[in-house]
Design a protein around this motif. Structure first.
Motif, PDB file in Angstrom:
ATOM      1  N   PRO A 169       0.801  -1.226   0.000  1.00 26.35           N
ATOM      2  CA  PRO A 169       0.000   0.000   0.000  1.00 26.35           C
ATOM      3  C   PRO A 169       0.835   1.278   0.000  1.00 26.35           C
ATOM      4  O   PRO A 169       0.317   2.352  -0.262  1.00 26.35           O
ATOM      5  CB  PRO A 169      -0.813  -0.106   1.306  1.00 26.35           C
ATOM      6  CG  PRO A 169      -0.789  -1.537   1.646  1.00 26.35           C
ATOM      7  CD  PRO A 169       0.509  -2.063   1.172  1.00 26.35           C
ATOM      8  N   ASP A 170       2.131   1.185   0.300  1.00 29.79           N
ATOM      9  CA  ASP A 170       3.002   2.357   0.168  1.00 29.79           C
ATOM     10  C   ASP A 170       3.615   2.423  -1.220  1.00 29.79           C
ATOM     11  O   ASP A 170       3.633   3.474  -1.852  1.00 29.79           O
ATOM     12  CB  ASP A 170       4.137   2.295   1.199  1.00 29.79           C
ATOM     13  CG  ASP A 170       3.641   2.643   2.578  1.00 29.79           C
ATOM     14  OD1 ASP A 170       2.710   3.456   2.663  1.00 29.79           O
ATOM     15  OD2 ASP A 170       4.167   2.097   3.564  1.00 29.79           O
ATOM     16  N   ALA A 171       4.134   1.280  -1.671  1.00 24.78           N
ATOM     17  CA  ALA A 171       4.912   1.280  -2.923  1.00 24.78           C
ATOM     18  C   ALA A 171       4.038   1.539  -4.145  1.00 24.78           C
ATOM     19  O   ALA A 171       4.382   2.368  -4.983  1.00 24.78           O
ATOM     20  CB  ALA A 171       5.660  -0.035  -3.068  1.00 24.78           C
ATOM     21  N   HIS A 172       2.920   0.852  -4.247  1.00 26.29           N
ATOM     22  CA  HIS A 172       2.139   0.969  -5.479  1.00 26.29           C
ATOM     23  C   HIS A 172       1.530   2.362  -5.699  1.00 26.29           C
ATOM     24  O   HIS A 172       1.589   2.873  -6.809  1.00 26.29           O
ATOM     25  CB  HIS A 172       1.076  -0.132  -5.541  1.00 26.29           C
ATOM     26  CG  HIS A 172       1.678  -1.481  -5.807  1.00 26.29           C
ATOM     27  ND1 HIS A 172       0.971  -2.539  -6.292  1.00 26.29           N
ATOM     28  CD2 HIS A 172       2.939  -1.929  -5.670  1.00 26.29           C
ATOM     29  CE1 HIS A 172       1.764  -3.584  -6.425  1.00 26.29           C
ATOM     30  NE2 HIS A 172       2.965  -3.234  -6.042  1.00 26.29           N
ATOM     31  N   PRO A 173       0.966   3.007  -4.664  1.00 26.38           N
ATOM     32  CA  PRO A 173       0.431   4.352  -4.927  1.00 26.38           C
ATOM     33  C   PRO A 173       1.525   5.397  -5.185  1.00 26.38           C
ATOM     34  O   PRO A 173       1.279   6.374  -5.878  1.00 26.38           O
ATOM     35  CB  PRO A 173      -0.319   4.697  -3.634  1.00 26.38           C
ATOM     36  CG  PRO A 173      -0.557   3.417  -2.957  1.00 26.38           C
ATOM     37  CD  PRO A 173       0.585   2.543  -3.326  1.00 26.38           C
ATOM     38  N   SER A 174       2.722   5.198  -4.636  1.00 27.67           N
ATOM     39  CA  SER A 174       3.757   6.222  -4.782  1.00 27.67           C
ATOM     40  C   SER A 174       4.342   6.282  -6.183  1.00 27.67           C
ATOM     41  O   SER A 174       4.843   7.318  -6.603  1.00 27.67           O
ATOM     42  CB  SER A 174       4.894   5.954  -3.803  1.00 27.67           C
ATOM     43  OG  SER A 174       4.399   6.002  -2.513  1.00 27.67           O
ATOM     44  N   ALA A 175       4.305   5.156  -6.871  1.00 28.95           N
ATOM     45  CA  ALA A 175       4.915   5.102  -8.206  1.00 28.95           C
ATOM     46  C   ALA A 175       4.104   5.957  -9.183  1.00 28.95           C
ATOM     47  O   ALA A 175       2.936   6.234  -8.941  1.00 28.95           O
ATOM     48  CB  ALA A 175       4.939   3.656  -8.670  1.00 28.95           C
ATOM     49  N   PRO A 176       4.711   6.367 -10.313  1.00 22.51           N
ATOM     50  CA  PRO A 176       3.912   7.008 -11.366  1.00 22.51           C
ATOM     51  C   PRO A 176       2.800   6.048 -11.806  1.00 22.51           C
ATOM     52  O   PRO A 176       3.004   4.831 -11.779  1.00 22.51           O
ATOM     53  CB  PRO A 176       4.918   7.199 -12.507  1.00 22.51           C
ATOM     54  CG  PRO A 176       6.260   7.104 -11.885  1.00 22.51           C
ATOM     55  CD  PRO A 176       6.128   6.233 -10.682  1.00 22.51           C
ATOM     56  N   ALA A 177       1.642   6.587 -12.231  1.00 23.59           N
ATOM     57  CA  ALA A 177       0.474   5.737 -12.507  1.00 23.59           C
ATOM     58  C   ALA A 177       0.746   4.532 -13.416  1.00 23.59           C
ATOM     59  O   ALA A 177       0.318   3.423 -13.108  1.00 23.59           O
ATOM     60  CB  ALA A 177      -0.653   6.582 -13.072  1.00 23.59           C
ATOM     61  N   PRO A 178       1.469   4.703 -14.550  1.00 18.26           N
ATOM     62  CA  PRO A 178       1.690   3.513 -15.377  1.00 18.26           C
ATOM     63  C   PRO A 178       2.492   2.434 -14.653  1.00 18.26           C
ATOM     64  O   PRO A 178       2.283   1.240 -14.878  1.00 18.26           O
ATOM     65  CB  PRO A 178       2.468   4.041 -16.589  1.00 18.26           C
ATOM     66  CG  PRO A 178       2.772   5.462 -16.326  1.00 18.26           C
ATOM     67  CD  PRO A 178       1.978   5.930 -15.166  1.00 18.26           C
TER      68      PRO A 178
END
Lengths: 493, 162
Positions: A229-238
């Protein structure tokens, strides 16, 4: 020839930084998209006929001389290659417009291509140590991609992801070392036949536990889910779409299932552990998603929940359960990437990820709202969209296996999924348009093209699902449901 | 002798983790790595030992110390002290589990088998060729990661520092 799946993205990744010096946008955009399109078409047109009579092993050549690189292509690996290529193509298409704001596009594509090369390598190998290596290729590229925005949150999330992933790698490596010590080999065939003659179920159990922790961390199964839940939202959307859509499935689900089902053999104990972990993931992910105010964080928790369904289906181990699990894996790759791409479009237009601040965006962004509605209904399992059929197959498989309680809980999990996706749709797109967003515009052309493509696929696959099951899922499920026998009987595995 | 080396390895590793001074931490890590290298040598894993000494104890320590020398400790960071309590607790639990599990497990492991033989070069180039592609990929990913994350290092001070 199937070596091209690895070498083409690898070579392109090497050339990207140089091409970036010549042309900052056009060439990197063009080549990255062309590569993805090529891999997608290649997997359908050239690779599919190769496995008409079962799996094949291909020897690689270097200037005409054979070298010791042998790649395995069977129904399961081709199915994964196809999924990776499809999502990657949508992601690169979307990146044309979306990544403008970040700059350094050539570097971005280079890392993305490397991640894809890593995943393709992992899927095509038939050797435990190679699995670990290509896992690392994809993982190292993904750490950098998560932190690509360079902000505080991105770097913190990436660091957390790196640390937990390193722990996962250590577990995986330790287990591989023990197995190598026991059997003297690393190839799937050597390990499977070695373990068969040794009869050491406690040691295999111990190694399975290590793999479960390692790959469980990569898959973000509860209780190993805290980094996601931290890593996936922080990345650029693609990249969020890539990570949630395919990376957790390739480096977690694929590797785990290949080893557990085709090399170790599924035991009743393992079935119990997998189904329990799958169910725990469904509920923890879904209940946590309900309470989220950040759209991407909600989607990330939803990934934990949906991967729980995949593990539940595959963990049952029956042919129908495996088909259901694989179908849900494929469907989730489609609709979760779609939803993450939509969330990125909303974030780019409004500058916020908070669901509380949105509202009424459907009036300003009709395409994004419509595709997001399709994705949400599909993931919640509303007929006749693709998510409905995969969940239905998993539930029927649970009933057939006399796991009635689990079947009931799976339905309940799906109801909660519908609930939080309705909350998402309502808060973001419906209702009265917030005055702040009066001047908001629809997402640019390529971003919309990618989301429309994925949304159409969700509908089409829902309508023609028997065809998809027959042509793509059945060969993959056959490999998995044959268990260790397929590895032992397949010369050169 | 092995027990002494193992205790040394673990003790210096713990000190590397617990030390709040980065320089001391890096040196502790180097010493731990030398202990590990000696263990490798004694177990006939000569190449692993050589790499451990030259790369981990040598090169990486130099890189760490250079990096630390280039940073400025201009602000005091207030840290949670809980790790001082939690770490030893977890470590103790882990050691107990390790002793219990491994004691049972080692008795059940049959004699180690060895099939992939040959010189170091032969194994690496002829038997594990595909690994080389993976290794190239990993190194390459590292290089590209540095390129991507340290872009505009001057403008975006925060990104560069991390």
């Amino acid at each position: 020839m199937i070596f091209l799946f690895i070498i083409v993205p690898l070579v392109l990744a090497a050339l990207m930084p140089l091409l970036g010096k010549i042309s900052k946008r056009f060439l990197p955009d063009l080549l990255a998209n062309a590569t993805m399109l090529f891999l997608l078409v290649f997997s359908v047109i050239s690779a599919k006929p190769l496995i008409a009579n079962g799996g094949v092993i291909q020897q690689a050549f270097w200037f005409g001389a054979p070298i010791n690189i042998r790649l395995l292509l069977d129904g399961f690996s081709l199915f994964m290659l196809f999924t990776i290529s499809l999502v990657s193509f949508a992601v690169t298409l979307y990146s044309i417009d979306y990544m403008e704001q970040y700059g350094a596009k050539a570097n971005y594509y280079a890392l993305l291509l490397l991640m894809i090369a890593g995943m393709n390598g992992l899927v095509l190998t038939s050797d435990l140590f190679n699995i670990y290596l290509f896992l690392e290729v994809a993982a190292v590229a993904s750490y950098a991609l998560v932190a690509f925005g360079q902000g505080h949150d991105e770097l913190e999330a990436s660091f957390k992801y790196l640390m937990l992933s390193a722990v996962a790698s250590a577990f995986i490596l330790l287990s591989i070392a023990i197995i190598f010590g026991l059997t003297g080999g690393l190839g799937f065939g050597a390990v499977a036949s070695g373990l068969k003659t040794l009869n050491i179920k406690y040691v295999v159990g111990f190694c399975s536990g290590l793999f479960l922790m390692g790959f469980g961390l990569k898959t973000a199964l509860v209780p190993f889910h805290t980094w996601l839940p931290d890593a996936h939202p922080s990345a650029p959307a693609p990249i969020s779409a890539m990570l949630s859509g395919v990376l957790i499935k390739v480096s977690g689900v694929y590797a785990m299932m290949r080893i557990f089902l085709n090399v170790f053999g599924l035991t009743p104990a393992l079935t119990t552990v997998l189904t329990v972990l799958g169910m725990a993931s469904i509920f923890v992910g879904a209940l946590a998603a309900l309470g989220q105010k950040d759209i991407k964080r909600m989607l990330a928790y939803s990934s934990i929940s949906q991967v729980g369904y995949v593990i539940l289906g595959l963990g049952i181990g029956t042919p129908l359960g495996i088909i259901g699990g694989l179908f849900h894996l494929f469907n989730h790759a489609l609709f979760k990437s779609l939803l993450f791409l939509n969330a990125g479009a909303v974030e780019q237009s409004t500058g916020t990820r908070s669901l509380d601040q949105m509202g009424g965006l459907a009036k300003r962004m009709p395409l994004t709202a419509a595709t997001s509605a399709i994705g949400s209904l599909s993931i919640a399992g509303v007929p006749p969209l693709n998510g409905f059929w995969s969940k239905l197959l998993i539930i029927i498989a649970l009933v057939q296996a006399k796991m009635h309680v689990l079947a009931f809980l799976a339905v309940l999990g799906s109801v909660i999924t519908l609930w939080y996706y309705l909350v998402l749709q309502h808060n973001a797109f419906f209702g009265k348009l917030n005055d702040t967003w009066k001047s908001v515009k629809e997402a640019p052309f390529w971003m919309s093209a990618a989301t429309v493509m994925l949304a159409l696929l969700c509908i089409i696959i829902g309508l023609v699902f028997p065809m998809i099951i027959h042509s793509w899922l059945q060969p993959a499920a056959d490999v998995l449901s044959s268990g260790v026998a397929v590895t032992l009987n397949f010369i050169g595995f | 002798m092995h027990l002494f080396l193992m205790i040394g390895l673990v003790a210096f590793s713990i000190m590397a983790v617990l030390s709040r001074d980065l320089l001391r931490s890096a040196i502790n890590l180097a010493v731990a790595s030398i202990f590990l290298a000696i263990i490798f040598f004694r177990m006939n894993a000569v190449y692993a030992g050589v790499f451990e000494v030259s790369v981990v104890a040598g090169l990486i320590t130099v890189l760490f110390i250079t990096a630390i020398a280039l940073t400025r400790g201009d602000q005091e960071v207030v840290e949670n002290k809980r790790h001082l309590l939690i770490f030893p607790l977890f470590f103790l639990i882990l050691v107990i589990i390790d002793i219990l599990v491994m004691k049972n497990l080692l008795g059940k492991i049959p004699a180690m088998v060895s099939s992939e033989t040959g010189t170091f070069g032969e194994v690496l180039w002829k038997q594990r060729t595909f690994d080389l592609i993976g290794q190239i990929g990993v190194i390459f990913a590292g290089v590209l990661a540095v390129l991507a994350l340290f872009r505009q290092g001057e403008k975006n001070h925060h990104g560069g520092k991390e």
